[in-house]
Structures are given as structure tokens and as C-alpha cells.
Scaffold this motif. Structure first.
Motif, mmCIF file in Angstrom:
data_model
loop_
_atom_site.group_PDB
_atom_site.id
_atom_site.type_symbol
_atom_site.label_atom_id
_atom_site.label_comp_id
_atom_site.label_asym_id
_atom_site.label_seq_id
_atom_site.Cartn_x
_atom_site.Cartn_y
_atom_site.Cartn_z
ATOM 1 N N ASP A 39 0.861 -1.184 0.000
ATOM 2 C CA ASP A 39 0.000 0.000 0.000
ATOM 3 C C ASP A 39 0.905 1.243 0.000
ATOM 4 O OD1 ASP A 39 -2.242 1.627 0.101
ATOM 5 O OD2 ASP A 39 -2.439 1.488 2.281
ATOM 6 N N TYR B 255 2.443 2.530 3.282
ATOM 7 C CA TYR B 255 1.551 2.541 4.444
ATOM 8 C C TYR B 255 1.473 1.128 5.040
ATOM 9 C CZ TYR B 255 0.507 7.391 3.612
ATOM 10 O OH TYR B 255 0.644 8.755 3.483
ATOM 11 N N VAL C 228 2.257 5.669 10.888
ATOM 12 C CA VAL C 228 1.306 4.625 10.503
ATOM 13 C C VAL C 228 1.367 3.537 11.573
ATOM 14 C CG1 VAL C 228 0.554 3.107 8.636
ATOM 15 C CG2 VAL C 228 1.928 5.138 8.117
ATOM 16 N N HIS D 87 -1.549 -0.250 11.928
ATOM 17 C CA HIS D 87 -1.129 -1.552 11.405
ATOM 18 C C HIS D 87 0.335 -1.463 11.019
ATOM 19 C CE1 HIS D 87 -3.119 1.036 8.343
ATOM 20 N NE2 HIS D 87 -1.970 0.855 7.695
ATOM 21 N N PHE E 60 -10.255 -2.114 1.767
ATOM 22 C CA PHE E 60 -9.809 -2.408 0.402
ATOM 23 C C PHE E 60 -10.532 -3.627 -0.185
ATOM 24 C CE2 PHE E 60 -5.500 -0.352 1.671
ATOM 25 C CZ PHE E 60 -6.004 0.914 1.395
ATOM 26 N N PHE F 44 -7.295 -2.857 6.671
ATOM 27 C CA PHE F 44 -6.890 -2.459 5.325
ATOM 28 C C PHE F 44 -6.503 -3.738 4.566
ATOM 29 C CE2 PHE F 44 -6.795 1.320 7.901
ATOM 30 C CZ PHE F 44 -7.308 2.294 7.067
ATOM 31 N N GLN G 45 -1.452 -5.707 5.708
ATOM 32 C CA GLN G 45 -1.411 -4.662 6.750
ATOM 33 C C GLN G 45 -2.128 -5.128 8.021
ATOM 34 O OE1 GLN G 45 -3.174 -1.935 3.766
ATOM 35 N NE2 GLN G 45 -1.618 -0.441 4.332
ATOM 36 N N ARG H 152 2.150 13.487 10.714
ATOM 37 C CA ARG H 152 0.789 13.330 10.206
ATOM 38 C C ARG H 152 0.412 11.920 10.644
ATOM 39 N NH1 ARG H 152 -1.453 9.279 6.524
ATOM 40 N NH2 ARG H 152 -3.356 10.174 5.679
ATOM 41 N N ASP I 191 -1.712 8.662 10.563
ATOM 42 C CA ASP I 191 -2.499 7.883 9.614
ATOM 43 C C ASP I 191 -3.622 7.086 10.269
ATOM 44 O OD1 ASP I 191 -2.396 6.681 6.757
ATOM 45 O OD2 ASP I 191 -2.434 4.902 8.029
ATOM 46 N N ALA I 192 -4.787 7.127 9.661
ATOM 47 C CA ALA I 192 -5.888 6.197 9.941
ATOM 48 C C ALA I 192 -6.119 5.943 11.434
ATOM 49 C CB ALA I 192 -5.601 4.867 9.227
ATOM 50 N N GLU J 291 -5.356 12.161 10.771
ATOM 51 C CA GLU J 291 -6.277 11.790 9.691
ATOM 52 C C GLU J 291 -7.512 11.219 10.371
ATOM 53 O OE1 GLU J 291 -6.559 9.117 5.607
ATOM 54 O OE2 GLU J 291 -5.706 8.243 7.401
ATOM 55 N N HIS K 224 -2.764 12.356 -1.337
ATOM 56 C CA HIS K 224 -2.395 11.160 -2.108
ATOM 57 C C HIS K 224 -3.504 10.116 -2.154
ATOM 58 C CE1 HIS K 224 -1.993 10.087 2.017
ATOM 59 N NE2 HIS K 224 -1.801 8.820 1.690
ATOM 60 N N ASP K 225 -4.601 10.351 -1.437
ATOM 61 C CA ASP K 225 -5.712 9.392 -1.432
ATOM 62 C C ASP K 225 -6.891 9.866 -2.267
ATOM 63 O OD1 ASP K 225 -4.458 7.622 0.317
ATOM 64 O OD2 ASP K 225 -5.234 8.656 2.086
ATOM 65 N N ARG L 53 -6.909 7.053 -6.659
ATOM 66 C CA ARG L 53 -5.836 7.668 -5.889
ATOM 67 C C ARG L 53 -4.605 7.893 -6.769
ATOM 68 N NH1 ARG L 53 -5.415 4.641 -0.120
ATOM 69 N NH2 ARG L 53 -4.531 2.916 -1.335
ATOM 70 N N ARG M 37 -0.974 10.400 -7.703
ATOM 71 C CA ARG M 37 0.280 9.687 -7.424
ATOM 72 C C ARG M 37 1.225 9.616 -8.610
ATOM 73 N NH1 ARG M 37 -1.748 4.773 -3.369
ATOM 74 N NH2 ARG M 37 -2.691 6.185 -1.842
#
Ligand code: GLC
Ligand code: CA
Length: 559
Positions: free
Chosen positions: A60, A63, A100, A103, A144, A163, A167, A197, A199-200, A256, A328-329, A414, A418
Motif C-alpha cells: 500500500d 503505508y 502509521v 497496522h 480495500f 486495510f 497490513q 501526520r 495515519d488512519a 487523519e 495522495h488518497d 488515488r 500519485r
């Protein structure tokens, strides 16, 4: 509001894999970031968020971290990273890493050890559960696609992955895991980065014990969101994390966070909140459907305006949001928020103005400053992103034609954001002399930085002015701390707001359509601070705006 070092800054997200390749292997790298630091400094950017560059199988795109303490060789070395931190410091710039920790990768040694002995110490680093009558422990659907549960070999045990199956989710209920994570965070902060930043992050708290939910699609599964709504106590983890790490370093952190409950906002971003700030995703999630991309509704200019204003209102008196039009998403902001067929330099500048002057911290995503647009992908084979490929499959399963499913994939992919940065008209847009890991947007010969640097009317030059205005000595206090008041909301396709500070009243106004229009202005404008058109005209108390004209006006103050 207590002033913080980051309040008046402008941030920029780098997606290293597609930024600049310096060793011609087709993959962007840290040396590429170092090479472009002066470019970013010159643009007016202060804070740089790097998408993950840790060791990773890139299932990913990083990530999925297999070693939090090392740099993936494709991106460079730890020496490069140290050099980047030092070079940024020299320029008064700040580095944010991507944290991140919901996971890791299935190739992380913790997970490998867990698989060797699921009952042992490392098994407890993850969520490993027995199946129920030959079926997974619950019916949650991964972000996903497919079940969140992956069977471990031939056993009747499964591990959890919200995810991708590469992950596996870390078990935050286990204090040993939390301690490991905090040490890692402190290790990076000790190195001199300014923050993270995050993540998730909402996903770290699960509703236990795992159980089934009402299915929301024909696959009999239910979205992870259902479980998150039920899960209580994420704040306790986040408070602990802050106390054990960020707080000691006065680090800047941006979460996020999707779908937080309004009453939780002070805990997230209030004065004593767990994070410094969080992204505003109102506009991003507008029109999305739990069925999938194929069922999404496009966002129109008035929806966009309303989303922005709702977000501003929601955090008023509580904290600061980070404002974006893309990351980026997401697909490119200019391709999403400007109606089809109306994307032009003028409308790109309008969108830039309208989001940039909102209260909060503006983030620019790489390439946004030159107005990069969605990619004309030729076929699904051009797309690499796992999430897009899943959504494509979901659309096909609904009986949607291949052509239409592909169009949907292109609209939201996404990978739109990218593809490599368009530096110049040279081969591969000047990103690499090798063969790029993801296709280059074929439009690069017309749209690239080199051309725009020469053109005083380019989107790039406009971004420079925008940033300079926001950070100017005279006006910055108003743009950072001034109250935000929406105005003219009764008009269609106009987005306008006041920023009222102790020194000035400023009006930011954009005519979000191709037709021109007149708007009665009760106040007199003392000064035009910014204009995306050649002139701005007034007629008997009316401000006349051309199609997609945006202006920032300082108003006369009657004291
Ligand atoms: C975040 C990232 C996204 C990633 C996901 C899983 O949403 O921004 O790119 O796929 O988390 O880590
Ligand atoms: Ca490279």
C-alpha cells in the motif's frame, strides 16, 4: 486561543515516490526531496509532510511498514534522512513524518514471529481470533475489499486487517505494543523532526469482542465504520500517546480523522487535545456512498462552499483544521471541485484562493501549485492502486459495463495524485530519466513547472502570491486568527467570507461559475490584495466579477 509555533505556517505534502528521482531507477527518493528544498522554500512553504519512506514491501505504497527504524533503500538511506532534516533546519523548514501505527506490514518481524507462534508473545501484538464454524470471526469488510479476517495457514485462526491483508492491525489493547510505538515516536522526534501526520488513527480502537453487524452490501459484509461507531475510548489511547511522546517535544501533529463525533472535537484538537490539528475531510467525503465509488454523487460549487463553512463552524472556538483540496488518497482537487469542462487557470486560481484563506492551516499537495489535473488513464492496466482496483471490481460486480466501471475508477482513483510531478517538458516530465514506476500524465508538455516559472500569469505564480499574502507581516494576523464569517450564502455559485481581525476586515470572494455577475458591496474596498484577473470593477456600489474571478479585498473600516 493560545498561540502556537505552527499557526501561521504553510504546509506541503510530498509523496516521495513520485516527487523527484535522482538515481534514475524510476522511483522518487530522499535526495530528490533535498534537491528541491530551495524550490519549496522559495514557494513559501514551511512544513513538509513526507508520505512514508520507511522500509516497506509497498503493498500500500509504504503505508505498510516492515521496519519503523530504517529507510527503504528505494527511497535512500538514514544518512539521506539526517541530511534532509539538517538541510530543512538550515532553511527554517520543518519535517513531518507519516505515523502509521494502526497496522504494520505482514513482513514486519513482529508479525513474522506472531505467525511462527500465534499463542506466544508476538501473537498478542495483533488481533488473532478463532473462526466460527469454519467462517471468519466476524463479518466486517476491509477498506480495500473482502473480509477483514485472513486465515492463518490451515489453522482455524484468523488475523485482523482493516486495510489490506498485508497490513495486519496492531493490538493497541496490549500495553507492550503501545510502549513499542511510543519509543519509536520518541526516537524520531529525538532525530529532530517537527512532528507527524497521523495515519488512519481512529481505527486503533476496536469494539470488542468482535461480532457481526447488519450487512450493507450483497457480499454479506458490513463496513468497518460500523464497528468504529460502536468503539469507545480511542481518546484514552491518544491522550496517553500524546503524554508519552508529542507533548515533551512540542511537536506538531495532524490527525487523519474521519467521522468524529462533534462532542469529541475538543478532545481531538482543543487546547488540550490529543493532536495539534486534523484534516478537514467534509468536502472529500461529500457524496460518497457506502456501496462504493460507483454510487457516489459529484460535488457542486454550492456543496463545496457549504462543506467548507460547516467545517469552519464546527471547530469555531475549539481549534484549527488543516485545509486541503487533495492528497495522495484523492483525485486532483481541480478535477473534482470545478465542474466538468470548466477547469482553467482562472478556476484553478479561484479554488486555490477560496480554500487557502479559510481559517486553519493550508496544506498543498505536490503538483497542486502548478494546477496538476486528473490523469487520462488509457485502461485499467495503467492503474496500480489497490483501492482503485477493488472499487473497479465492485462496480463490475454490480453489472456496470467495463467502460463505465473504468470511467468511475478514473474519476476517483488515488493514482490521479500519485503520478510523477511535472517538472519540465523533458522526457518523463523531468521526473526521471529511467522508466517511471507509474505513468506520467501525457499532458506534461503543456503543464509543467518550467513553463509556469516563466509565465507571470501561471497558476504557480499565483500560488506564490497567495502564500506571500497569507504570510505577509501586515495581514498574517488576520488570516491566521481573524474570525471567519460566511457572506452571500443566498447566492448560487458564489463563495465568499470575511476574515475579521484586530487590524483589518478582509473579504475573500469568488464567482464560482463561467458567467459574470454583480454583487452589491455595502462596504467600500480600500485595497485589492489579490485578484486572479487583470482588473476588478465597481459600478454604483456593485462589485462586478468575471466568470471564475476571485478577489481578496481589504475593506474600509469605519471606526
Ligand atoms: C490512510 C492513508 C492511505 C492508506 C491507509 C492505510 O488513509 O492515507 O494512503 O492506504 O491509511 O494505511
Ligand atoms: Ca530513485
Amino acid at each position: 486561543m493560545k498561540k502556537q509555533w505552527w499557526h501561521g505556517k504553510v504546509a506541503y505534502q510530498i509523496y516521495p515516490k513520485s516527487f523527484k528521482d535522482t538515481n534514475q531507477d524510476g522511483v522518487g527518493d530522499l535526495r530528490g526531496v533535498i534537491e528541491k528544498l530551495d524550490y519549496l522554500k522559495n514557494l513559501g512553504v514551511d512544513i513538509l509532510w513526507l508520505s512514508p519512506i520507511y522500509c516497506s514491501p509497498l503493498a500500500d505504497q509504504g503505508y505498510d511498514i516492515s521496519d519503523y527504524y530504517n529507510i527503504d533503500p528505494r527511497f535512500g538511506t538514514m544518512e539521506d534522512m539526517d541530511e534532509l532534516i539538517a538541510e530543512a533546519k538550515k532553511r527554517d523548514m520543518y519535517i513531518l513524518m507519516d505515523l502509521v501505527v494502526n497496522h504494520c506490514s505482514d513482513e514486519h518481524q513482529w508479525f513474522q514471529k506472531a505467525m511462527e507462534d500465534p499463542e506466544g508473545e508476538f501473537g498478542k501484538y495483533f488481533y488473532i481470533e478463532k473462526g466460527r464454524n469454519g467462517k471468519p470471526p466476524s463479518n466486517l469488510r476491509s477498506y480495500f475489499g473482502g473480509s477483514v479476517w485472513e486465515r492463518i495457514g490451515e489453522t482455524d485462526q484468523y488475523y485482523l486487517h482493516l486495510f489490506h491483508k498485508k497490513q495486519p492491525d496492531l493490538n493497541w489493547e496490549n500495553p507492550v505494543v503501545r510502549k513499542e510505538i511510543y519509543s519509536m515516536i520518541n526516537w524520531w522526534l529525538e532525530k529532530g523532526i517537527a512532528g507527524f501526520r497521523i495515519d488512519a488513527i481512529i481505527n486503533i480502537k476496536k469494539a470488542l469482542p468482535f461480532h457481526d453487524y447488519e450487512p450493507d452490501r450483497e457480499d454479506g459484509l458490513a463496513s468497518c465504520g460500523k464497528m468504529l461507531e460502536e468503539a469507545k475510548g480511542v481518546i484514552d489511547f491518544l491522550k496517553e500517546m500524546k503524554e508519552e511522546t508529542f507533548q515533551k517535544y512540542n511537536a506538531f501533529t495532524v490527525g487523519e480523522v474521519f467521522n468524529e463525533k462533534p462532542e469529541e472535537l475538543p478532545d481531538f484538537i482543543g487546547e488540550d487535545g490529543c493532536f495539534s490539528s486534523m484534516f478537514d475531510f467534509r468536502e472529500t467525503i461529500f457524496g460518497s456512498s457506502e456501496k462504493g465509488w460507483y454510487d457516489s454523487q459529484p460535488i457542486m460549487p454550492d456543496d463545496y462552499r457549504n462543506c467548507c463553512f460547516e467545517s469552519q463552524k464546527r471547530v469555531e472556538g475549539i481549534g484549527f483544521l488543516c485545509n486541503i483540496i487533495e492528497n495522495h488518497d484523492e483525485p486532483r482537487g481541480v478535477s473534482r471541485y470545478i465542474p466538468k469542462g470548466e477547469c482553467s487557470d482562472a478556476s484553478k486560481k479561484l479554488l486555490a484562493t477560496l480554500y487557502f484563506m479559510l481559517k486553519g492551516l493550508p496544506f498543498i499537495y505536490q503538483g497542486q501549485e502548478i494546477g496538476m489535473e486528473n490523469v487520462p488513464f488509457r485502461s485499467i492496466a495503467d492503474i496500480d492502486d489497490i483501492s482503485t482496483l477493488d472499487e473497479y471490481k465492485v462496480a463490475l460486480e454490480q453489472g456496470i459495463s467495463e467502460k463505465e466501471a473504468f470511467e468511475i475508477a478514473c474519476r476517483y482513483s488515488r493514482d490521479n495524485a500519485r503520478v510523477p510531478f511535472q517538472w519540465s517538458s523533458d522526457k518523463n516530465a523531468g521526473f526521471t530519466q529511467g522508466s517511471p514506476w507509474l505513468m506520467v500524465n501525457p499532458e506534461y508538455e503543456k503543464l509543467n513547472l518550467e513553463l509556469q516559472k516563466e509565465d507571470p500569469d501561471s497558476v504557480f505564480q499565483y500560488y506564490k502570491k497567495l502564500i506571500a499574502l497569507r504570510k505577509s507581516e501586515v495581514y498574517k494576523d488576520t488570516f491566521v486568527y481573524g474570525a471567519l464569517e460566511p457572506v452571500y450564502t443566498e447566492f448560487e455559485r458564489v463563495m465568499a467570507y470575511y476574515r475579521k481581525g484586530k487590524d483589518q476586515d478582509i473579504l475573500v470572494i469568488g464567482n464560482f461559475q463561467t458567467e459574470s455577475r454583480r454583487i452589491e458591496l455595502p462596504e467600500k474596498a480600500a485595497k485589492v490584495l489579490l485578484n486572479n484577473d487583470d482588473t476588478v470593477s465597481w459600478e454604483d456600489g456593485y462589485l462586478c466579477l468575471n466568470g471564475y474571478q476571485a478577489v481578496v479585498l481589504e475593506l474600509e473600516r469605519s471606526r
